[in-house]
Write a protein that holds these residues in place. Structure first.
Motif, PDB file in Angstrom:
ATOM      1  N   GLU A  32     -13.888  18.332  44.722  1.00  0.00           N
ATOM      2  CA  GLU A  32     -13.205  19.241  43.790  1.00  0.00           C
ATOM      3  C   GLU A  32     -13.971  19.346  42.472  1.00  0.00           C
ATOM      4  O   GLU A  32     -14.084  20.427  41.888  1.00  0.00           O
ATOM      5  CB  GLU A  32     -11.781  18.747  43.539  1.00  0.00           C
ATOM      6  CG  GLU A  32     -10.870  18.886  44.749  1.00  0.00           C
ATOM      7  CD  GLU A  32      -9.507  18.270  44.506  1.00  0.00           C
ATOM      8  OE1 GLU A  32      -9.360  17.501  43.519  1.00  0.00           O
ATOM      9  OE2 GLU A  32      -8.578  18.544  45.288  1.00  0.00           O
ATOM     10  N   ALA A  33     -14.506  18.210  42.016  1.00  0.00           N
ATOM     11  CA  ALA A  33     -15.305  18.228  40.795  1.00  0.00           C
ATOM     12  C   ALA A  33     -16.557  19.081  40.991  1.00  0.00           C
ATOM     13  O   ALA A  33     -16.958  19.849  40.099  1.00  0.00           O
ATOM     14  CB  ALA A  33     -15.689  16.802  40.392  1.00  0.00           C
ATOM     15  N   GLY A  34     -17.168  18.962  42.172  1.00  0.00           N
ATOM     16  CA  GLY A  34     -18.341  19.778  42.475  1.00  0.00           C
ATOM     17  C   GLY A  34     -18.010  21.259  42.528  1.00  0.00           C
ATOM     18  O   GLY A  34     -18.793  22.104  42.058  1.00  0.00           O
TER      19      GLY A  34
ATOM     20  N   ALA B  44     -16.490  21.436  47.981  1.00  0.00           N
ATOM     21  CA  ALA B  44     -15.070  21.183  48.255  1.00  0.00           C
ATOM     22  C   ALA B  44     -14.827  20.895  49.733  1.00  0.00           C
ATOM     23  O   ALA B  44     -14.076  19.972  50.087  1.00  0.00           O
ATOM     24  CB  ALA B  44     -14.233  22.369  47.809  1.00  0.00           C
ATOM     25  N   LEU B  45     -15.465  21.659  50.608  1.00  0.00           N
ATOM     26  CA  LEU B  45     -15.241  21.491  52.044  1.00  0.00           C
ATOM     27  C   LEU B  45     -15.815  20.173  52.560  1.00  0.00           C
ATOM     28  O   LEU B  45     -15.159  19.450  53.311  1.00  0.00           O
ATOM     29  CB  LEU B  45     -15.854  22.670  52.804  1.00  0.00           C
ATOM     30  CG  LEU B  45     -15.136  24.018  52.610  1.00  0.00           C
ATOM     31  CD1 LEU B  45     -15.934  25.140  53.261  1.00  0.00           C
ATOM     32  CD2 LEU B  45     -13.725  23.967  53.195  1.00  0.00           C
TER      33      LEU B  45
ATOM     34  N   PHE C 252      -7.484  26.943  33.867  1.00  0.00           N
ATOM     35  CA  PHE C 252      -6.204  26.291  34.169  1.00  0.00           C
ATOM     36  C   PHE C 252      -6.368  25.241  35.266  1.00  0.00           C
ATOM     37  O   PHE C 252      -5.879  24.114  35.143  1.00  0.00           O
ATOM     38  CB  PHE C 252      -5.180  27.340  34.581  1.00  0.00           C
ATOM     39  CG  PHE C 252      -3.813  26.781  34.885  1.00  0.00           C
ATOM     40  CD1 PHE C 252      -2.893  26.583  33.864  1.00  0.00           C
ATOM     41  CD2 PHE C 252      -3.447  26.448  36.181  1.00  0.00           C
ATOM     42  CE1 PHE C 252      -1.631  26.051  34.130  1.00  0.00           C
ATOM     43  CE2 PHE C 252      -2.199  25.928  36.462  1.00  0.00           C
ATOM     44  CZ  PHE C 252      -1.281  25.727  35.434  1.00  0.00           C
ATOM     45  N   VAL C 253      -7.060  25.615  36.350  1.00  0.00           N
ATOM     46  CA  VAL C 253      -7.231  24.684  37.471  1.00  0.00           C
ATOM     47  C   VAL C 253      -8.087  23.493  37.052  1.00  0.00           C
ATOM     48  O   VAL C 253      -7.812  22.346  37.431  1.00  0.00           O
ATOM     49  CB  VAL C 253      -7.856  25.403  38.678  1.00  0.00           C
ATOM     50  CG1 VAL C 253      -8.212  24.398  39.778  1.00  0.00           C
ATOM     51  CG2 VAL C 253      -6.889  26.444  39.227  1.00  0.00           C
ATOM     52  N   THR C 254      -9.132  23.749  36.251  1.00  0.00           N
ATOM     53  CA  THR C 254      -9.956  22.645  35.771  1.00  0.00           C
ATOM     54  C   THR C 254      -9.127  21.694  34.921  1.00  0.00           C
ATOM     55  O   THR C 254      -9.233  20.467  35.053  1.00  0.00           O
ATOM     56  CB  THR C 254     -11.155  23.173  34.953  1.00  0.00           C
ATOM     57  OG1 THR C 254     -11.899  24.108  35.739  1.00  0.00           O
ATOM     58  CG2 THR C 254     -12.078  22.033  34.548  1.00  0.00           C
ATOM     59  N   GLY C 255      -8.264  22.241  34.062  1.00  0.00           N
ATOM     60  CA  GLY C 255      -7.365  21.404  33.263  1.00  0.00           C
ATOM     61  C   GLY C 255      -6.404  20.618  34.137  1.00  0.00           C
ATOM     62  O   GLY C 255      -6.110  19.446  33.868  1.00  0.00           O
ATOM     63  N   ALA C 256      -5.902  21.252  35.211  1.00  0.00           N
ATOM     64  CA  ALA C 256      -4.991  20.564  36.129  1.00  0.00           C
ATOM     65  C   ALA C 256      -5.684  19.395  36.822  1.00  0.00           C
ATOM     66  O   ALA C 256      -5.089  18.326  37.017  1.00  0.00           O
ATOM     67  CB  ALA C 256      -4.461  21.556  37.170  1.00  0.00           C
ATOM     68  N   LEU C 257      -6.942  19.577  37.196  1.00  0.00           N
ATOM     69  CA  LEU C 257      -7.692  18.509  37.857  1.00  0.00           C
ATOM     70  C   LEU C 257      -8.023  17.383  36.879  1.00  0.00           C
ATOM     71  O   LEU C 257      -8.115  16.218  37.281  1.00  0.00           O
ATOM     72  CB  LEU C 257      -8.960  19.070  38.489  1.00  0.00           C
ATOM     73  CG  LEU C 257      -8.729  19.995  39.688  1.00  0.00           C
ATOM     74  CD1 LEU C 257     -10.033  20.613  40.164  1.00  0.00           C
ATOM     75  CD2 LEU C 257      -8.065  19.234  40.835  1.00  0.00           C
ATOM     76  N   ILE C 258      -8.223  17.737  35.613  1.00  0.00           N
ATOM     77  CA  ILE C 258      -8.399  16.697  34.592  1.00  0.00           C
ATOM     78  C   ILE C 258      -7.157  15.816  34.537  1.00  0.00           C
ATOM     79  O   ILE C 258      -7.246  14.584  34.534  1.00  0.00           O
ATOM     80  CB  ILE C 258      -8.666  17.329  33.204  1.00  0.00           C
ATOM     81  CG1 ILE C 258     -10.061  17.961  33.162  1.00  0.00           C
ATOM     82  CG2 ILE C 258      -8.540  16.271  32.094  1.00  0.00           C
ATOM     83  CD1 ILE C 258     -10.336  18.747  31.893  1.00  0.00           C
ATOM     84  N   TRP C 259      -5.984  16.456  34.509  1.00  0.00           N
ATOM     85  CA  TRP C 259      -4.719  15.705  34.462  1.00  0.00           C
ATOM     86  C   TRP C 259      -4.561  14.830  35.701  1.00  0.00           C
ATOM     87  O   TRP C 259      -4.180  13.651  35.595  1.00  0.00           O
ATOM     88  CB  TRP C 259      -3.546  16.667  34.335  1.00  0.00           C
ATOM     89  CG  TRP C 259      -2.224  15.971  34.215  1.00  0.00           C
ATOM     90  CD1 TRP C 259      -1.356  15.654  35.219  1.00  0.00           C
ATOM     91  CD2 TRP C 259      -1.644  15.452  33.014  1.00  0.00           C
ATOM     92  NE1 TRP C 259      -0.256  14.994  34.727  1.00  0.00           N
ATOM     93  CE2 TRP C 259      -0.412  14.855  33.370  1.00  0.00           C
ATOM     94  CE3 TRP C 259      -2.036  15.454  31.670  1.00  0.00           C
ATOM     95  CZ2 TRP C 259       0.416  14.256  32.422  1.00  0.00           C
ATOM     96  CZ3 TRP C 259      -1.202  14.862  30.733  1.00  0.00           C
ATOM     97  CH2 TRP C 259       0.010  14.272  31.126  1.00  0.00           C
TER      98      TRP C 259
END
Length: 317
Positions: free
Chosen positions: A300-302, A281-282, A118-125
């Motif tokens: 975030e991608a990493g 991320a950090l 879900f989170v990966t899909g959200a970041l795609i959007w």
């Protein structure tokens, strides 16, 4: 593997070359051309006005004048307009690749595996909307129809972020349990983390719904030649720390559980991918200045790529 090495290289390169996206570094010229032992006093005329922080208002005026002399304006930073949106398009591609690989690898469905997808899909959007907006919606200030369309496309960015990020902590807890981290082995701890994630998601979303909403990002505090000025996107009308706390907790949890799993030693490969995810991320979100607009999304991608490889170990093949 090639992809994580590229991500780490990009973050490190960003850290040491922030000036590539901001104002050029000044040449102070201490050494005289007449001899190696002769020096000239520093001339403040050679210093980038944006660095004269003790006279902030004067610095902004001087920076504006310098940019105008070089041909740059508030609408034109003298950089190719396609560079910034292309960067976000590449992030979108990386996220799509991660989601495809994740869906192909998962054989065991849990709340954690669903949250990761879900989170990966959200970041795609999110990355796709920023990229599309920057390619095709640059005239939203003068085109009310485009303004409404891009705003409608942008709202899900913030909603999905508010709901999804807390639940990714469930993913991290499940991975920690699989790696043998002691305090995550108990079933009641896993249940408690799910409950807390649900409460935080609801409260975070409610806070956004009750907020003044979103508005076009102006980048008014950025240098005139900053690459981020070529982006067309929306931001919170009233940014608050509460909006980013779940993301910070998620990244820190990733790193802490990854290090704890390394000490346990039961699943070293899983531990390394979790540590890589948290560190990406950090570091990406900690870089200063205008570069953070790009390094944060790269981080975030990493993180998602690292969790994808960790998910293969515990959820799939």
């Amino acid at each position: 593997m090639l992809v994580p090495k590229l991500i780490v290289f990009a973050l490190l390169a960003s850290a040491v070359s922030v000036g590539a996206f901001t104002a050029p570094r000044p040449s102070l010229g201490f050494r005289s051309k007449t001899g190696p032992s002769q020096y000239q006093p520093v001339s403040y005329n050679n210093v980038d006005p944006s660095l004269m922080f003790w006279k902030k208002d004067d610095a902004q005026v001087e920076t504006s004048k310098a940019a105008s002399q070089n041909g740059a304006t508030a609408d034109d930073n003298l950089k190719n307009d396609l560079i910034a949106p292309s960067i976000y398009a590449s992030y979108t591609g990386l996220m799509i690749y991660s989601l495809y690989q994740l869906c192909a690898a998962i054989t065991t469905s849990t709340i954690g595996s669903f949250a990761l997808s879900f989170v990966t899909g959200a970041l795609i959007w999110e990355n796709m909307v920023i990229s599309i907006g920057s390619f095709f919606f640059k005239d939203i200030d003068t085109n009310p129809t485009k303004f409404k369309i891009l705003k409608a496309l942008s709202y899900p960015r913030f909603t999905l972020h508010a709901v999804g990020i807390p639940f990714q902590c469930v993913t991290i807890a499940e991975m920690g349990k699989a790696a043998g981290v002691g305090f995550l082995k108990a079933n009641f701890v896993q249940t408690a983390i799910i409950a807390v994630a649900a409460v935080v998601a609801v409260l975070d979303h409610k806070k956004f719904v009750d907020s003044p909403g979103i508005t076009p990002t102006t980048f008014e505090d950025s240098p005139f030649d900053a690459l981020e000025r070529d982006l067309t996107k929306f931001s919170y009308v009233k940014p608050e720390l509460a909006y980013v706390i779940p993301a910070i907790v998620c990244a820190l949890s990733n790193l802490v559980v990854g290090i704890a799993a390394m000490k346990v030693g039961a699943a070293p490969k899983l531990a390394k991918w979790m540590t890589f995810a948290g560190a990406s991320a950090l570091v990406g979100n900690a870089l200063p200045g205008a570069i953070n607009t790009f390094s944060g999304s790269l981080g975030e991608a990493g993180m998602q790529y690292g969790l994808l490889n960790a998910a293969r170990i515990i959820y799939g093949r």
